[in-house]
Motif scaffolding. Structure first.
Motif, PDB file in Angstrom:
ATOM      1  N   LEU A  39       0.865  -1.178   0.000  1.00  0.00           N
ATOM      2  CA  LEU A  39       0.000   0.000   0.000  1.00  0.00           C
ATOM      3  C   LEU A  39       0.901   1.227   0.000  1.00  0.00           C
ATOM      4  N   MET A  40       0.734   2.064  -0.986  1.00  0.00           N
ATOM      5  CA  MET A  40       1.527   3.294  -1.072  1.00  0.00           C
ATOM      6  C   MET A  40       0.694   4.432  -0.490  1.00  0.00           C
ATOM      7  N   PHE A  41       1.188   5.023   0.595  1.00  0.00           N
ATOM      8  CA  PHE A  41       0.453   6.096   1.276  1.00  0.00           C
ATOM      9  C   PHE A  41       0.964   7.463   0.873  1.00  0.00           C
ATOM     10  N   ASP A  42       0.029   8.393   0.812  1.00  0.00           N
ATOM     11  CA  ASP A  42       0.403   9.787   0.643  1.00  0.00           C
ATOM     12  C   ASP A  42      -0.661  10.627   1.350  1.00  0.00           C
ATOM     13  N   GLN A  43      -0.225  11.457   2.274  1.00  0.00           N
ATOM     14  CA  GLN A  43      -1.118  12.370   2.990  1.00  0.00           C
ATOM     15  C   GLN A  43      -2.348  11.660   3.570  1.00  0.00           C
TER      16      GLN A  43
END
Ligand code: ADP
Length: 270
Positions: free
Chosen positions: A237-241
């Motif tokens: 899972l790539m998280f951003d903000q």
């Protein structure tokens, strides 16, 4: 989504799909700062999921919510088809009490960046303390299990040592054995190699690869070790903000990322 101290719908979203962990519209704020922003994801039993993304994107907060070290602002977390951040009351859910959470988190183990071993206890005591005092495991049984786990992490001969006599890598391997001694269904790993000297990283990652290969424990892992993530995880899972920017199997995320945010993050770490 209603504030979580008023009753909310008590139907678990994910029991039908057999999810072990479900984040259902989870919001986490610290004051004005929204760290997790209406987050939805689930993890299947036995699945190994790696969380990647820039610093400050909310990855550690997810693990801390599952360790009940932080409280959710809105939404509901479910574990094993039962509410985790909340508890059932009548037809609805109310915010979980301390006692309820303490009981529910017994099925979850965590290994931290800083090993957090008890410095005044031997390796054996570090590993047997919680099984004996929290689970009520007989001492003999806990000792035998400690030996087995130390053999698994390659430190069988260090059972009577004290943490100060061990390298950082060895301490982290003891911390892994300690977490496994509670026979958790879920293992949370929070940047477990970040505090280690570079030459000690591989040994710890090898131990975790071994754990992944020889158990069906569900793993949620925050790491900057992309090679490890690629080898061990079923899903990244790539998280951003505080949101999931992209998710997929490691071959896709690392080999053929779709989102610009993923591409630029991977360029910065690889
Ligand atoms: P990551 O693990 O992706 O680096 P974190 O989950 O640690 O991100 O942090 C997300 C954001 O939440 C950061 O901006 C961080 O400063 C903030 N944060 C984390 N814990 C607290 C806290 N106890 N109080 C205030 N802000 C916090």
């Amino acid at each position: 989504m209603p504030p979580s101290d008023t009753p909310v719908n008590a139907e678990s979203p994910g029991v039908e799909g057999q999810s072990l962990i479900v984040f259902d519209d989870v919001v986490k704020r610290f004051g004005d700062l929204t760290v997790l922003d209406d987050l939805n994801f689930s993890v299947a039993p036995g699945e190994r999921v790696t969380l990647i993304g820039p610093s400050g994107s909310g990855k550690t907060t997810i693990l801390r919510l599952l360790m009940t070290l932080e409280k959710i602002t809105e939404g509901v977390i479910w574990v094993g088809g039962e509410p985790f951040s909340h508890m059932r009351r009548g037809q609805g859910l109310v915010r979980a009490s301390e006692g309820y959470m303490r009981e529910r988190r017994k099925r979850i183990g965590m290994v931290f960046q800083q090993f957090n071993l008890f410095p005044n206890m031997s390796v054996r005591q570090n590993i047997t303390e919680a099984p004996v005092h929290v689970l009520g495991t007989p001492k003999d049984e806990a000792n035998a299990r400690a030996k087995e786990l130390l053999d698994l992490v390659g430190l069988g001969e260090k059972i009577d040592a004290h943490p100060t006599q061990l390298s950082g890598g060895q301490q982290q391997r003891v911390a892994i054995a300690r977490a496994l001694a509670m026979q958790p269904e879920i293992l949370l790993l929070d940047e477990v190699t970040s505090a280690l000297d570079p030459e000690l990283v591989a040994g710890v990652l090898d131990v975790l690869r071994e754990v992944a290969e020889t158990t069906d424990i569900t793993m949620l892992c925050v790491t900057h070790e992309m090679g490890f993530a690629r080898d061990v995880s079923h899903r990244v899972l790539m998280f951003d903000q505080g949101q999931i920017a992209e998710e997929g199997p490691p071959e896709q995320i690392f080999g053929d990322p779709k989102e610009d945010r993923t591409k630029s993050f991977l360029r910065s770490v690889l």
